[in-house]
Scaffold this active site. Sequence first.
Site, PDB file in Angstrom:
ATOM      1  N   HIS A   5      59.805  55.963  12.160  1.00 28.95           N
ATOM      2  CA  HIS A   5      60.039  54.460  11.918  1.00 28.95           C
ATOM      3  C   HIS A   5      59.488  53.587  13.009  1.00 28.95           C
ATOM      4  O   HIS A   5      58.603  52.860  12.962  1.00 28.95           O
ATOM      5  CB  HIS A   5      61.465  54.265  11.672  1.00 28.95           C
ATOM      6  CG  HIS A   5      61.909  52.725  11.299  1.00 28.95           C
ATOM      7  ND1 HIS A   5      62.436  52.552  10.125  1.00 28.95           N
ATOM      8  CD2 HIS A   5      61.928  51.608  11.945  1.00 28.95           C
ATOM      9  CE1 HIS A   5      62.517  51.307  10.177  1.00 28.95           C
ATOM     10  NE2 HIS A   5      62.600  50.610  11.147  1.00 28.95           N
ATOM     11  N   GLU A   6      59.648  54.076  14.219  1.00 28.76           N
ATOM     12  CA  GLU A   6      59.233  53.165  15.301  1.00 28.76           C
ATOM     13  C   GLU A   6      57.868  53.239  15.683  1.00 28.76           C
ATOM     14  O   GLU A   6      57.348  52.278  16.048  1.00 28.76           O
ATOM     15  CB  GLU A   6      60.264  53.617  16.629  1.00 28.76           C
ATOM     16  CG  GLU A   6      61.951  53.041  16.610  1.00 28.76           C
ATOM     17  CD  GLU A   6      62.128  51.787  16.088  1.00 28.76           C
ATOM     18  OE1 GLU A   6      61.375  50.911  16.187  1.00 28.76           O
ATOM     19  OE2 GLU A   6      63.393  51.801  15.363  1.00 28.76           O
TER      20      GLU A   6
ATOM     21  N   HIS B  17      56.000  50.893  13.569  1.00 36.86           N
ATOM     22  CA  HIS B  17      56.195  49.632  13.979  1.00 36.86           C
ATOM     23  C   HIS B  17      54.976  49.484  15.291  1.00 36.86           C
ATOM     24  O   HIS B  17      54.435  48.282  15.329  1.00 36.86           O
ATOM     25  CB  HIS B  17      57.504  49.071  14.592  1.00 36.86           C
ATOM     26  CG  HIS B  17      58.535  48.864  13.711  1.00 36.86           C
ATOM     27  ND1 HIS B  17      58.325  47.917  12.516  1.00 36.86           N
ATOM     28  CD2 HIS B  17      59.937  49.227  13.594  1.00 36.86           C
ATOM     29  CE1 HIS B  17      59.357  47.900  11.728  1.00 36.86           C
ATOM     30  NE2 HIS B  17      60.246  48.760  12.487  1.00 36.86           N
TER      31      HIS B  17
ATOM     32  N   ASP C  91      64.619  44.957   9.348  1.00 37.95           N
ATOM     33  CA  ASP C  91      63.301  44.579   8.937  1.00 37.95           C
ATOM     34  C   ASP C  91      62.964  43.894   7.857  1.00 37.95           C
ATOM     35  O   ASP C  91      62.354  42.772   7.666  1.00 37.95           O
ATOM     36  CB  ASP C  91      62.384  45.743   9.026  1.00 37.95           C
ATOM     37  CG  ASP C  91      62.526  46.598  10.089  1.00 37.95           C
ATOM     38  OD1 ASP C  91      62.692  46.094  11.331  1.00 37.95           O
ATOM     39  OD2 ASP C  91      62.139  47.891   9.984  1.00 37.95           O
TER      40      ASP C  91
HETATM   41 ZN    ZN Z   1      62.536  48.834  11.742  1.00 32.22          ZN
END
Ligand code: ZN
Length: 302
Positions: free
Chosen positions: A74-75, A78, A150
């Site tokens: 997930h990170e 980003h 988000d």
């Molecule tokens: Zn996120």
Amino acid sequence: METVSWATLARSTPGFSGAELANVINEAALMAARRDAEAITQADLEEARDKVRFGRERRSLAMSDEQKKLTAYHEAGHAMLNLALEHTDPLHKVSIIPRGPALGVTMMLPIEDRYGYGKKKVLDDLCVAMGGRVAEEMFLGDISSGASGDIKMATWYAKKMVCEWGMSGRMGMIEYGDHEDYVFLGRDIGRSRGYSEKTAREIDEEVHQIVNGAHERAKKILEENRAKVELIASALLEYETLDGAQVEEIVKHGRMMNPPPKGLSAPSTPTPSESLPVNRPIEKVKDKGGILPGLEGAPAGA
Ligand code: ZN
């Protein structure tokens, strides 16, 4: 003797109140005192800032390997988009150490004071916001509730673009209705809003289109950079926290020239009773109307 960079601290605390800044310095002093150090270091200040902004590190939180992996990808999603896009703020750090309500965080630092946003920047930020969920789906075939922050942020920006900022070609330079009610209470609250049901539908469609566009764009860029996302995610699983320069090295050279020392970041003593600033970054957006919230990871225990 190590010196601290006040400029870096200032850049990483946009929207902090005077009391919060005082709190950061206090916390940093306590951390230094606990180590019997004579002076506060940059690391103390950054840890104190993150604690005030996101909550205390929760290293004791039992996370399954699967959950850790999901957070790492997930990170990494980003972070990869942040580096791939032109109009984003520089990447400051990426971490999968649970903190406050979040399981991970990707932080960016604005270079200068910001009093408004260009459309290109808003669209790039929206794309970065999509990256967490897109990476989960792409690499692990599952999606988590971790994207809720988000999603909230992306929706808020897309609505602002359409209803207040005149950034939608279709809807033009019109301010649509009582936007606070529109955004936070829904349209059916019974207040007059100054536009028709048809316009309301068009606004919805436009908001959808902006968010979907960002989602598609995020997907395309992450597809093109699969190998790099994998490298960032595995480095996160190995080191837990990377600074912006380290992630950049991975993306540019496929490896870190200066990997972080392992196990050196001192775990803070957990105090479960401490109240946590849940959804703090989002509140900041509401209050100040233009400070980009951090991209939070999954809220723990959700
Ligand atoms: Zn996120």
